[in-house]
Each structure stands twice: as structure tokens, then as C-alpha cells.
Design an enzyme around this catalytic site. Structure first.
Site, PDB file in Angstrom:
ATOM      1  N   ARG A 179       0.841  -1.184   0.000  1.00  0.00           N
ATOM      2  CA  ARG A 179       0.000   0.000   0.000  1.00  0.00           C
ATOM      3  C   ARG A 179       0.882   1.242   0.000  1.00  0.00           C
ATOM      4  O   ARG A 179       1.875   1.309   0.734  1.00  0.00           O
ATOM      5  CB  ARG A 179      -0.934   0.016   1.221  1.00  0.00           C
ATOM      6  CG  ARG A 179      -2.050  -1.023   1.142  1.00  0.00           C
ATOM      7  CD  ARG A 179      -3.049  -0.664   0.046  1.00  0.00           C
ATOM      8  NE  ARG A 179      -4.104  -1.651  -0.116  1.00  0.00           N
ATOM      9  CZ  ARG A 179      -4.115  -2.605  -1.030  1.00  0.00           C
ATOM     10  NH1 ARG A 179      -3.080  -2.743  -1.844  1.00  0.00           N
ATOM     11  NH2 ARG A 179      -5.130  -3.435  -1.135  1.00  0.00           N
ATOM     12  N   HIS A 227       0.834  -0.377 -10.466  1.00  0.00           N
ATOM     13  CA  HIS A 227      -0.082  -1.186  -9.669  1.00  0.00           C
ATOM     14  C   HIS A 227      -0.452  -2.488 -10.394  1.00  0.00           C
ATOM     15  O   HIS A 227      -1.630  -2.819 -10.582  1.00  0.00           O
ATOM     16  CB  HIS A 227      -1.354  -0.406  -9.315  1.00  0.00           C
ATOM     17  CG  HIS A 227      -2.036  -0.921  -8.088  1.00  0.00           C
ATOM     18  ND1 HIS A 227      -2.690  -0.103  -7.192  1.00  0.00           N
ATOM     19  CD2 HIS A 227      -2.165  -2.174  -7.590  1.00  0.00           C
ATOM     20  CE1 HIS A 227      -3.205  -0.831  -6.212  1.00  0.00           C
ATOM     21  NE2 HIS A 227      -2.894  -2.107  -6.441  1.00  0.00           N
TER      22      HIS A 227
END
Length: 302
Positions: A217, A265
Site C-alpha cells: 500500500r 499497480h
């Protein structure tokens, strides 16, 4: 059972066939009377913000491993399950292992410019300590793959629960684990306790020349502290797949820093072929009153 599918429009054509094949007794719909649904399949980008009308729903099954975008929704009182998918876990393990090997072997030192570089021989994997922050499903899968190569592994988890082949500590031992990490892999969830966990002080504990790999994250790391640390060689290089703002803004200094590799990502995707059977099993469990797997602890945030 009647199930509401709430995700981005582009996800419907990819997920609907896999979900229907895994759960043929299900009526899957993208709209309808909220009171008529027995369950919800959810991913960020869907059109449900208020879960209150879905009063008969027995389970909200997330298609993502991370649930930080939904777990704080005050209207969500139904049970919420996160996705724990073998394909997602393997994808994450492969991503982390690939970048760890790049760091370990010093692959960036070989530019194709006609210069014969006969430098120092890298150590073997058993001489290269790796620390993994987060020993959940993704951390364990990554540890199993790296352990098979021979890297000595230290893990940090909230519980400190044992994992085969890994020396696991609780978060209280984080500073000591960072000081030994020649390769640091970050797989912690986004919670109030993990935000900015890697601040300037903790990044300064890394050994000179250490690599940091973060596919967990973006909120885990203080961006300004990371940039300062990179200039000091702690870490020497950062592979970053997740960010506070996505897509990463074009003017963000991570793009231009010579010691940063940005990936968009892509470390671990939820794949319908492997995730649909997981969702189907959980929906059957919820409908029959059996224990649901991977229920989210609202207090912990995951």
C-alpha cells in the site's frame, strides 16, 4: 440466490461468465430492487455507496484483497469478506521474487554500452537477508517462493504467529528487522496503524545499499522521507507499485528519481479464473449458514 454485481463497467464482461460458471445456481444482476438481493459482489468503482437498502444481504464479497475503500463505510453493516485468491497470491509472489532477484544479482549494473564490467561477485542467496513486512496470505506466498531459492527470511506481522521457514517477529521488533534487511518487501495492509510506518527514522535504519520493494500500500511510506532516504542510499533503490494517488501524477518526483522504479499497480491482479471459485464457495457458505472465509475484522481494517 440473487447476487448484485457492483464493480466498474469494464469488469462485467470479464467476471460475469466466470462467476456464473462457478455458481450456476446464482442469479447475477447489475441492478434491481435492493431488497431482493441475497449477496453483493463488490469491487471499488461500483455504484453502491449506501448499503442500507440491501437489508437481506448475508455477505458482501470483495473481489480485491484490500478493503480500505469500503471497510469504513458507515452504511455497511453486512458481513464483509476480502478476496484471498491463489492466483493473486502467486502473482504477488512472482512479482516480489523477480524484483528481489534483480536487486540480489545487481542486474542494473550491466548497461549495454560496450564497457566490459567485471565487478564484484554477488553473494549467494543464503547470504542475502530479506525482511517481509506483513505475513498474511501474500506474505506467506512470497516467503515460500523466496525461501525455495534460499534467502534467509525475517517476517513482521501484527500477531507474530509462526510461518514455516521464516523468523517471524511482532511489530515491536520492526527496528531490528529493518537494520538487517538487505532487501525489504512491504506487504502490509492500509490501516491507521500502518500509515507512514516507514518514516525518516525507520528508513535510516536500513543497511546502506538495501533495496525496498513496495507492492502493498502506498500509504505505508512517507513519500518525502523516501526521497530523502534515497539520496542517502537508504534505501539504495525503491521499486514502487502502489501510491497515495493513482495513477501517479506526471510531475511526481518518483518518476524522475534515478533510484526509483515505478510500476503501475500491476504486482498482483485478481484473476477471474482462480477468484470466481473462491467467491462462489463463500457465497454458498453464507447462504447455508456455514462459516464464511476471510471475514474482515472492522476494528483492524482487514
Amino acid at each position: 440466490m440473487k447476487v448484485r454485481f457492483s464493480a466498474r463497467d469494464t469488469a462485467w464482461s470479464e467476471w460475469a461468465p466466470a462467476l456464473r460458471a462457478a455458481l450456476p445456481e446464482m442469479e447475477l444482476a447489475r441492478e434491481g430492487d435492493p431488497a431482493s438481493f441475497d449477496a453483493i459482489i463488490y469491487a471499488p468503482g461500483g455504484d453502491i455507496d449506501d448499503f442500507t437498502p440491501y437489508r437481506h444481504v448475508k455477505l458482501v464479497q470483495s473481489l480485491w484483497a484490500g478493503v480500505e475503500r469500503i471497510v469504513t463505510n458507515p452504511t455497511l453493516t453486512q458481513p464483509l469478506a476480502r478476496m484471498v485468491d491463489p492466483g493473486l497470491a502467486r502473482g504477488m509472489a512472482e512479482y516480489c521474487t523477480g524484483w528481489a532477484l534483480r536487486a540480489h544479482l545487481g542486474m542494473d549494473g550491466y548497461a549495454q554500452d560496450g564497457l566490459w564490467r567485471n565487478g564484484a561477485v554477488p553473494p549467494l542467496a543464503p547470504e542475502r537477508p530479506v525482511t517481509i513486512l506483513g505475513m498474511g496470505e501474500l506474505g506467506r506466498a512470497t516467503a515460500a517462493m523466496l525461501g525455495g531459492i534460499g534467502f534467509p527470511l525475517t517476517g513482521i506481522s501484527a500477531s507474530g504467529s509462526p510461518v514455516p521457514g521464516v523468523t517471524v517477529h511482532s511489530i515491536a521488533a520492526l527496528d531490528a528487522a529493518l537494520a538487517e534487511a538487505q532487501i525489504l518487501i512491504c506487504l502490509l495492509p492500509d490501516t491507521p496503524a500502518t500509515r507512514d510506518l516507514l518514516d525518516a527514522r525507520r528508513l535510516s535504519l536500513l543497511p546502506k545499499g538495501a533495496w525496498l520493494i513496495n507492492p502493498g500500500r502506498g500509504t505505508l511510506i512517507d513519500d518525502a522521507a523516501m526521497l530523502d532516504g534515497l539520496d542517502q542510499g537508504r534505501p539504495a533503490h525503491a521499486v514502487l507499485d502502489v501510491f497515495r494517488t493513482e495513477p501517479l501524477p506526471e510531475d511526481h518526483p518518483f518518476w524522475s528519481h534515478p533510484a526509483v522504479t515505478v510500476t503501475p499497480h500491476i504486482a498482483a491482479e485478481t484473476r477471474p479464473a482462480t477468484a470466481a471459485p473462491v467467491a462462489a464457495d463463500n457465497l454458498r457458505r453464507a447462504m447455508s449458514g456455514r462459516p464464511v472465509l476471510n471475514l474482515v475484522d472492522r476494528a483492524k481494517g482487514y
